[in-house]
Design a protein around this motif. Structure first.
Motif, PDB file in Angstrom:
ATOM      1  N   THR A 197       2.484  28.686  17.073  1.00  0.00           N
ATOM      2  CA  THR A 197       3.815  29.377  17.297  1.00  0.00           C
ATOM      3  C   THR A 197       3.868  29.900  18.625  1.00  0.00           C
ATOM      4  N   ILE A 199       6.689  31.755  21.017  1.00  0.00           N
ATOM      5  CA  ILE A 199       7.908  32.752  21.293  1.00  0.00           C
ATOM      6  C   ILE A 199       8.655  32.440  22.610  1.00  0.00           C
ATOM      7  N   LYS A 242       5.552  25.573  15.923  1.00  0.00           N
ATOM      8  CA  LYS A 242       6.862  26.109  15.685  1.00  0.00           C
ATOM      9  C   LYS A 242       7.533  26.839  16.977  1.00  0.00           C
ATOM     10  N   VAL A 244      10.182  29.917  18.251  1.00  0.00           N
ATOM     11  CA  VAL A 244      10.839  31.050  17.952  1.00  0.00           C
ATOM     12  C   VAL A 244      11.700  31.802  18.931  1.00  0.00           C
ATOM     13  N   ILE A 261       9.930  40.688  17.169  1.00  0.00           N
ATOM     14  CA  ILE A 261      10.054  39.554  16.699  1.00  0.00           C
ATOM     15  C   ILE A 261       9.187  38.595  16.800  1.00  0.00           C
ATOM     16  N   GLU A 264       6.168  39.839  14.306  1.00  0.00           N
ATOM     17  CA  GLU A 264       6.718  39.424  12.759  1.00  0.00           C
ATOM     18  C   GLU A 264       6.322  37.851  12.710  1.00  0.00           C
ATOM     19  N   ASN A 265       6.668  37.183  13.680  1.00  0.00           N
ATOM     20  CA  ASN A 265       6.289  35.695  13.350  1.00  0.00           C
ATOM     21  C   ASN A 265       4.943  35.115  13.916  1.00  0.00           C
ATOM     22  N   GLU A 266       4.327  36.082  14.276  1.00  0.00           N
ATOM     23  CA  GLU A 266       2.845  35.848  14.521  1.00  0.00           C
ATOM     24  C   GLU A 266       2.486  34.904  15.694  1.00  0.00           C
ATOM     25  N   GLY A 267       3.278  35.082  16.708  1.00  0.00           N
ATOM     26  CA  GLY A 267       3.434  34.277  17.663  1.00  0.00           C
ATOM     27  C   GLY A 267       1.952  34.060  18.517  1.00  0.00           C
TER      28      GLY A 267
END
Length: 427
Positions: A197, A199, A242, A244, A261, A264-267
């Motif tokens: 992930t 960001i 991914k 974000v 953000i 929360e999205n575990e970047g």
């Protein structure tokens, strides 16, 4: 009987022979002249004696082949100076805050491109000619009305030779195939700690335009355009990662919310994209920051700009204390180390492949990086206050060049990170 070639050449007979030798000598002289190096010693500016404008003079030690001039905007004049070899080493260019804001030269094949940026208040029409008493080329600026200048400039389309200096690999994104691992211990670690992930944080947005640059260019627009290109490259070439976005349109997002953000999205990596400005238009170059104590006055100034928050309709600068930054560094030394590593990779891409001037990798106390609990960097793509850099960052190709450089550094970091997991699992 053999022919005496020497005697034929020295004692030609007939009109054709004389013509042939004359033509040969002309070609030889022209060839020598064309291959001779021309030195552009300096560029100067003087006011016209008739009071109707001013003149920019190119001081050449040898005549150049030819030149062209266009004026695609009231405040932009572009010239192309044709000669196989023009030496600009040691050139002196006027540095003033008057009528001429900036002069920039671009090395092209068999010529030099020149951008001359004028103060927005100057209204002139440009025309170029050679000086009959020297080897110099003169660019005459003649005063005109606003209507006359705007009408005149509409017939020209601006040259984009500043993009021609980039090599093909500035936009190249090679396909890299990563072979799947079969080691069970590695796969167990990789599943838990895999890099999946990213960001991407386009700076500013909505009611916060960020830096306002040349021709009213807004930082928020440049940041969003480049951020989306970076995300597109990740989705295309790193299908297991991914993307974000903290914002994907012209929306205002609070500095603290951006970090939330990301968390929360575990970047696994946080990239905040920005553009710079400065009161002097000649300043240019990229800068990459990771979190820490600011070490210079310039870092402090950028930190203040990027730490601007909006509360109750008013702007406020948030400044992290030295104690907060020291505590963060002690608690997150791994993040700091990895942030510095990705910053170095990105700086290398900007310098070697994108061919941008680097102002270095630096530390500063950015709130947006402080709030993101992961390796994080803040990228300043360039100075929108610099007319040339503004044009580059506003162009589609310029944005693609910067985005591909950011992407390549992300991919390199991912490969290095996963390689470190493999080494850890084997120990």
């Amino acid at each position: 009987m053999g022919i005496n070639y020497k005697s034929v050449l020295l004692r030609p007979k007939g009109t054709f022979s004389r013509y042939f030798i004359t033509l040969s000598l002309f070609v030889l002289i022209f060839s020598v002249h064309s291959n001779a190096q021309v030195h552009l010693e300096r560029i100067s500016k003087t006011d016209r004696s008739d009071g109707l404008g001013f003149v920019v003079r190119y001081h050449f030690d040898t005549p150049i082949d030819s030149f062209t001039v266009i004026q695609p905007a009231p405040d932009l004049i572009q010239m192309q100076l044709f000669s196989p070899s023009i030496d600009t080493s040691g050139i002196r260019i006027p540095n003033e805050s008057g009528k001429v804001k900036e002069i920039r030269l671009y090395k092209l094949d068999n010529s030099y491109g020149v951008d001359i940026y004028l103060d927005e208040k100057v209204l002139v029409k440009a025309n170029a000619y050679t000086d009959g008493k020297s080897n110099d080329v003169l660019l005459a600026m003649t005063k005109a009305s606003k209507y006359q200048v705007e009408l005149y400039t509409q017939q020209f389309i601006a040259k984009t030779w500043y993009l021609n200096s980039f090599t093909k690999d500035a936009l190249e994104i090679e396909n890299i195939t990563v072979e799947p691992e079969t080691d069970d211990s590695y796969n167990t670690i990789a599943d838990k700690l895999k890099f999946d992930t990213v960001i991407i944080d386009p700076g500013h947005g909505g009611k916060d335009p960020g830096a306002i640059g040349y021709r009213n260019t807004k930082e928020k627009d440049i940041a969003l355009a480049v951020a989306k290109l970076v995300g597109g490259y990740i989705e295309k070439y790193l299908s297991d990662v991914k993307v974000v976005y903290t914002r994907d349109d012209d929306t205002f997002i609070d500095l603290y919310e951006r970090g939330n953000i990301a968390n929360e999205n575990e970047g696994d990596l946080f990239i905040s994209i920005h553009a710079n400005n400065f009161r002097k238009s000649y300043v240019n170059g990229t800068e990459i920051f990771f979190l820490g104590l600011h070490r210079s006055k310039s870092s402090l100034e950028i930190m203040k700009k990027e730490n601007m928050i909006f509360r109750d309709g008013e702007q406020e600068i948030v400044e992290l204390t030295e104690e907060q930054l020291l505590i963060y560094e002690l608690a997150n030394s791994g993040y700091i180390s990895n942030s510095e590593r990705i910053a170095a990779m990105m700086d290398k891409e900007f310098t070697n492949r994108a061919k941008r001037k680097s102002r270095g990798v630096k530390q500063a106390g950015f709130v947006v990086l402080y709030e993101a609990s992961m390796p994080s960097v803040l990228v300043e793509l360039g100075f929108l206050s610099n007319p040339s850099e503004q044009r580059f960052l506003s162009s589609e190709k310029g944005q693609k060049i910067m985005a591909s450089a950011i992407f390549r550094s992300i991919r390199e970091y991912k490969v290095e990170y996963e390689r470190s997991l493999k080494i850890s699992s084997s120990q």
